[in-house]
Design an enzyme around this catalytic site. Structure first.
Site: not given
Ligand code: ASP
Length: 340
Positions: A199, A228, A230
């Protein structure tokens, strides 16, 4: 007595893990936790260039508009456009061999936030997250609704195949094989460490003393369709509050959601007066590490003190100080450049 215990716990935490707070920072980014298999020596230079571009874009925005929100959006956009990072163009594949992206942005002054999840055709999910924040009454839009919202607001839309990259496809194939092996041996860990993370995120502080945070991701390789993480969950992977700090996290999202990591870091700063480094270490080193969860948080407070806390082989990252000097890190290497 309570204060004494607090002091002892503070001293233990600060000496055991000891991330150092870095002063005078205006902008910081991360490119997700990584190991040498994901970023071999041959890619290190490119990763440093990618991080530099991102810091330049964010710093330029800071200088031009003086807004930390513009800075975090610009720096994350740059990483989303770079196929090396697991966000936007370089997003990983779901178990169905598709790309579903999540992103969030938050400003510390108003505590307004916007996020999108499971998007499939938005070139820059972080721009969509910002549009959700500024143009709707909501915080989070998902899936087809988020894609449609982006189209309606004339954000850049691309065909789903835009997100295809050979590197991620190869990782996906490999992880499918591992997944099958794991299913057979019923390993307790829900995610195989490799081919999963990466990420991107950014935190910034502007001359008005406003903080902002942004995070964007393709999620975890082989995640279920509709899963989904965090990153778009305010308080889990992303948080900003002018009274405390701007925070962007990376790691196995399920744990960051369960522990409300970003919000918890902010709470430690607010109510226990912890500094950024100690607060980040409590969550990453003291809470997640014993769970064997890889992850990281970057935390920037209202005075410009920055902490990177990570439990992983590496966290490609960088920051810019007030004087325009950029510091880039990959594994144990540091590169210093002037952005002026
Ligand atoms: N936190 C992200 C997620 O769980 C993954 C990552 O940080 O790379 O979706």
């Amino acid at each position: 007595m309570k204060n004494l215990l607090l002091l002892i716990s503070y001293l233990i935490t600060s000496t055991l893990y000891a991330s150092q707070a870095i002063p005078e920072v205006v902008l910081a980014i991360h490119g997700g936790t990584a190991d040498h298999e994901e970023i071999p020596l041959s890619l290190e230079k490119e990763v440093i260039e990618g991080l530099t571009e991102s810091l330049k874009a964010g710093y330029r925005a800071l200088e031009k508009t003086g807004s930390s929100l513009d800075a975090v959006e610009a720096s994350v956009k740059s990483l989303e456009d770079n196929p090396l990072f697991n966000a936007g163009k370089g997003a990983v594949f779901t178990s169905q061999g598709k790309n579903e992206m999540d992103a969030a942005i938050m400003e510390g002054k108003s505590k307004k936030a916007g996020a999108v999840a499971s998007t499939t055709v938005i070139k820059n999910p972080i721009a969509a997250a910002r549009a959700v924040m500024e143009k709707t009454r909501h915080v989070l839009l998902v899936g087809a609704g988020a894609d449609q919202f982006a189209k309606d607001n004339r954000l850049e839309i691309v065909p789903a195949k835009y997100f295809f990259t050979q590197r991620r496809w190869k990782e996906w194939k490999k992880s499918q094989e591992k997944k099958n092996q794991n299913t057979q041996s019923s390993l307790p860990t829900p995610w195989n460490r490799h081919f999963s993370l990466g990420t991107v995120g950014s935190v910034a502080l502007d001359s008005q003393n406003n903080l902002a945070a942004a995070t964007s991701t393709g999620g975890l390789t082989n995640k279920m369709h509709g899963r989904v993480g965090d990153s778009p969950i305010i308080g889990a992977g992303t948080f900003a509050d002018n009274e405390t700090a701007a925070i962007s996290c990376t790691g196995v999202g399920e744990y960051f959601i369960r522990y409300g990591v970003a919000r918890e870091i902010s709470t430690l700063i607010k109510y226990k007066n912890f500094n950024v480094a100690t607060a980040a270490d409590v969550l990453i080193q003291e809470t997640l590490k014993p769970e064997k969860v890889e992850g990281a948080a970057i935390v920037l407070d209202k005075k410009g003190n920055l902490a990177f806390s990570y439990h992983a082989e590496g966290l490609p990252r960088g920051y810019v100080t007030k004087d325009g000097m950029a510091h880039l890190f990959i594994f144990d290497k540091e590169v210093v450049r002037s952005l002026k």
